[in-house]
Design a protein around this motif. Structure first.
Motif, PDB file in Angstrom:
ATOM      1  N   ASN A  25      68.922 -10.721  38.797  1.00 53.51           N
ATOM      2  CA  ASN A  25      68.308 -12.038  38.602  1.00 53.51           C
ATOM      3  C   ASN A  25      66.801 -11.931  38.402  1.00 53.51           C
ATOM      4  N   ALA A  26      66.178 -10.984  39.105  1.00 56.51           N
ATOM      5  CA  ALA A  26      64.732 -10.800  38.949  1.00 56.51           C
ATOM      6  C   ALA A  26      64.388 -10.283  37.554  1.00 56.51           C
ATOM      7  N   LEU A  27      65.246  -9.419  37.016  1.00 54.87           N
ATOM      8  CA  LEU A  27      65.012  -8.925  35.659  1.00 54.87           C
ATOM      9  C   LEU A  27      65.003 -10.085  34.658  1.00 54.87           C
ATOM     10  N   LYS A  28      65.936 -11.016  34.863  1.00 52.27           N
ATOM     11  CA  LYS A  28      66.011 -12.159  33.952  1.00 52.27           C
ATOM     12  C   LYS A  28      64.899 -13.171  34.226  1.00 52.27           C
ATOM     13  N   GLY A  29      64.665 -13.452  35.501  1.00 53.66           N
ATOM     14  CA  GLY A  29      63.722 -14.502  35.856  1.00 53.66           C
ATOM     15  C   GLY A  29      62.257 -14.102  35.755  1.00 53.66           C
ATOM     16  N   ASN A  30      61.952 -12.833  36.046  1.00 48.31           N
ATOM     17  CA  ASN A  30      60.553 -12.388  36.093  1.00 48.31           C
ATOM     18  C   ASN A  30      60.133 -11.543  34.905  1.00 48.31           C
ATOM     19  N   PHE A  31      61.107 -10.957  34.203  1.00 47.55           N
ATOM     20  CA  PHE A  31      60.762 -10.043  33.116  1.00 47.55           C
ATOM     21  C   PHE A  31      61.439 -10.413  31.800  1.00 47.55           C
ATOM     22  N   ASP A  32      61.990 -11.619  31.735  1.00 44.42           N
ATOM     23  CA  ASP A  32      62.566 -12.155  30.498  1.00 44.42           C
ATOM     24  C   ASP A  32      63.669 -11.281  29.916  1.00 44.42           C
ATOM     25  N   ALA A  33      64.406 -10.588  30.778  1.00 44.80           N
ATOM     26  CA  ALA A  33      65.517  -9.763  30.302  1.00 44.80           C
ATOM     27  C   ALA A  33      66.684 -10.648  29.868  1.00 44.80           C
ATOM     28  N   THR A  34      67.324 -10.275  28.772  1.00 41.79           N
ATOM     29  CA  THR A  34      68.531 -10.973  28.338  1.00 41.79           C
ATOM     30  C   THR A  34      69.729 -10.431  29.123  1.00 41.79           C
ATOM     31  N   GLN A  35      70.874 -11.076  28.963  1.00 39.91           N
ATOM     32  CA  GLN A  35      72.074 -10.588  29.621  1.00 39.91           C
ATOM     33  C   GLN A  35      72.433  -9.190  29.130  1.00 39.91           C
ATOM     34  N   ASP A  36      72.213  -8.930  27.841  1.00 43.43           N
ATOM     35  CA  ASP A  36      72.460  -7.585  27.310  1.00 43.43           C
ATOM     36  C   ASP A  36      71.505  -6.563  27.927  1.00 43.43           C
ATOM     37  N   ASP A  37      70.245  -6.961  28.132  1.00 38.87           N
ATOM     38  CA  ASP A  37      69.283  -6.080  28.786  1.00 38.87           C
ATOM     39  C   ASP A  37      69.744  -5.736  30.200  1.00 38.87           C
ATOM     40  N   VAL A  38      70.210  -6.745  30.893  1.00 39.08           N
ATOM     41  CA  VAL A  38      70.667  -6.563  32.273  1.00 39.08           C
ATOM     42  C   VAL A  38      71.857  -5.612  32.317  1.00 39.08           C
ATOM     43  N   ALA A  39      72.783  -5.788  31.393  1.00 40.02           N
ATOM     44  CA  ALA A  39      73.952  -4.901  31.344  1.00 40.02           C
ATOM     45  C   ALA A  39      73.546  -3.461  31.062  1.00 40.02           C
ATOM     46  N   ARG A  40      72.594  -3.271  30.152  1.00 38.21           N
ATOM     47  CA  ARG A  40      72.110  -1.917  29.848  1.00 38.21           C
ATOM     48  C   ARG A  40      71.405  -1.312  31.056  1.00 38.21           C
ATOM     49  N   TRP A  41      70.648  -2.112  31.784  1.00 39.49           N
ATOM     50  CA  TRP A  41      69.969  -1.652  33.002  1.00 39.49           C
ATOM     51  C   TRP A  41      70.993  -1.142  34.017  1.00 39.49           C
ATOM     52  N   ALA A  42      71.989  -1.972  34.311  1.00 35.66           N
ATOM     53  CA  ALA A  42      72.996  -1.586  35.299  1.00 35.66           C
ATOM     54  C   ALA A  42      73.760  -0.350  34.843  1.00 35.66           C
ATOM     55  N   SER A  43      74.137  -0.324  33.570  1.00 34.57           N
ATOM     56  CA  SER A  43      74.873   0.817  33.031  1.00 34.57           C
ATOM     57  C   SER A  43      74.055   2.100  33.126  1.00 34.57           C
ATOM     58  N   ARG A  44      72.770   2.005  32.880  1.00 36.64           N
ATOM     59  CA  ARG A  44      71.895   3.190  32.925  1.00 36.64           C
ATOM     60  C   ARG A  44      71.930   3.853  34.294  1.00 36.64           C
ATOM     61  N   TRP A  45      71.773   3.063  35.353  1.00 37.77           N
ATOM     62  CA  TRP A  45      71.681   3.642  36.694  1.00 37.77           C
ATOM     63  C   TRP A  45      73.033   4.114  37.204  1.00 37.77           C
ATOM     64  N   ILE A  46      74.089   3.416  36.819  1.00 32.69           N
ATOM     65  CA  ILE A  46      75.422   3.896  37.186  1.00 32.69           C
ATOM     66  C   ILE A  46      75.704   5.222  36.493  1.00 32.69           C
ATOM     67  N   THR A  47      75.356   5.309  35.217  1.00 33.42           N
ATOM     68  CA  THR A  47      75.587   6.535  34.455  1.00 33.42           C
ATOM     69  C   THR A  47      74.825   7.714  35.046  1.00 33.42           C
ATOM     70  N   LEU A  48      73.559   7.525  35.361  1.00 35.92           N
ATOM     71  CA  LEU A  48      72.780   8.614  35.957  1.00 35.92           C
ATOM     72  C   LEU A  48      73.378   9.058  37.289  1.00 35.92           C
ATOM     73  N   GLY A  49      73.808   8.100  38.083  1.00 34.27           N
ATOM     74  CA  GLY A  49      74.414   8.446  39.364  1.00 34.27           C
ATOM     75  C   GLY A  49      75.745   9.150  39.215  1.00 34.27           C
ATOM     76  N   PHE A  50      76.581   8.650  38.320  1.00 38.41           N
ATOM     77  CA  PHE A  50      77.894   9.242  38.113  1.00 38.41           C
ATOM     78  C   PHE A  50      77.798  10.644  37.504  1.00 38.41           C
ATOM     79  N   ASP A  51      76.756  10.903  36.716  1.00 33.61           N
ATOM     80  CA  ASP A  51      76.577  12.248  36.160  1.00 33.61           C
ATOM     81  C   ASP A  51      76.530  13.288  37.282  1.00 33.61           C
ATOM     82  N   GLY A  52      75.771  12.988  38.325  1.00 28.75           N
ATOM     83  CA  GLY A  52      75.662  13.918  39.445  1.00 28.75           C
ATOM     84  C   GLY A  52      76.907  13.963  40.299  1.00 28.75           C
ATOM     85  N   ILE A  53      77.504  12.808  40.553  1.00 26.30           N
ATOM     86  CA  ILE A  53      78.688  12.758  41.403  1.00 26.30           C
ATOM     87  C   ILE A  53      79.856  13.481  40.755  1.00 26.30           C
TER      88      ILE A  53
END
Length: 217
Positions: free
Chosen positions: A120-148
């Motif tokens: 919500n902060a990404l959208k409310g404070n940094f003008d992120a779109t829903q697609d931006d938010v999805a890419r953000w979440a996907s990025r961190w999950i991907t980096l974490g899953f790479d190691g796991i």
């Protein structure tokens, strides 16, 4: 009922605790806290008295006169309070440390970056779109899953650690649910995907799924 779990159907942390309660065979009352409706019920004065952090889950054990937040603490409390053949955290210190480490890889390093208030902060404070938010979440999950995925190559059996369900699996399955929600390509993670599927064949995991909750929308 003396045990209450205040949560939200799609909350990753609430999902973890539901799985643990089911695995330990503990009957409980589920009290929905809608994180979006009416400005977020987690901000109500009634709920704030239970959890000043305005987050879910909140666990109440009236018999023990205790209120807990933080899913990992709740799960370890359940494991120690309710003795059963199924131990969620191993007794041996080395195995216990390994299970906790993988659980924390998820609960401390991956999941918080996809928390609702962060998105919500990404959208409310940094003008992120829903697609931006999805890419953000996907990025961190991907980096974490790479190691796991690499760690699991040396320790996994049917589940994250050999053939017993542990705290690590309880954390992994909800994060896989989030990964699919945000469009992560799970074909990159055959071990993670296999373990999640094995877990979801258990009735305790099936019952805990977000879509099976009374507040699912």
């Amino acid at each position: 009922m003396s045990i209450k779990l205040y949560g939200y159907w799609r909350s990753t942390a609430s999902y973890r605790v539901r799985i643990a309660l089911n695995l330990k065979g503990v009957e409980y009352e589920y009290v929905p806290v809608h994180l979006v409706k009416n400005g977020g019920e987690q901000h109500s004065s009634e709920y704030t008295r239970l959890n000043p952090a305005h987050l879910v889950p909140t666990f109440v054990d009236e018999d023990a006169d205790i209120i807990l937040n933080q899913s990992l603490s709740i799960i370890e409390y359940l494991d120690e309070r309710y003795e059963s053949e199924r131990r969620l955290v191993p007794e041996h210190r080395t195995e216990r440390a390994r299970v906790r480490a993988l659980a924390q890889d998820i609960a401390c390093d991956i999941q918080p970056l996809g928390n609702l208030r962060v998105l919500n902060a990404l959208k409310g404070n940094f003008d992120a779109t829903q697609d931006d938010v999805a890419r953000w979440a996907s990025r961190w999950i991907t980096l974490g899953f790479d190691g796991i995925e690499k760690r699991l190559q040396t320790q996994a059996g049917k589940y994250c650690f050999d053939f017993d369900v542990t705290l690590a699996d309880i954390c992994l399955v909800p994060q896989v649910y989030n990964a699919k929600r945000f469009g992560v390509d799970m074909s990159r993670y055959p071990l993670i995907d296999k373990i999640a599927k094995n877990c979801n064949e258990l009735s305790e995991f099936e019952k805990a799924k977000p879509e099976n909750q009374i507040d699912a929308t």
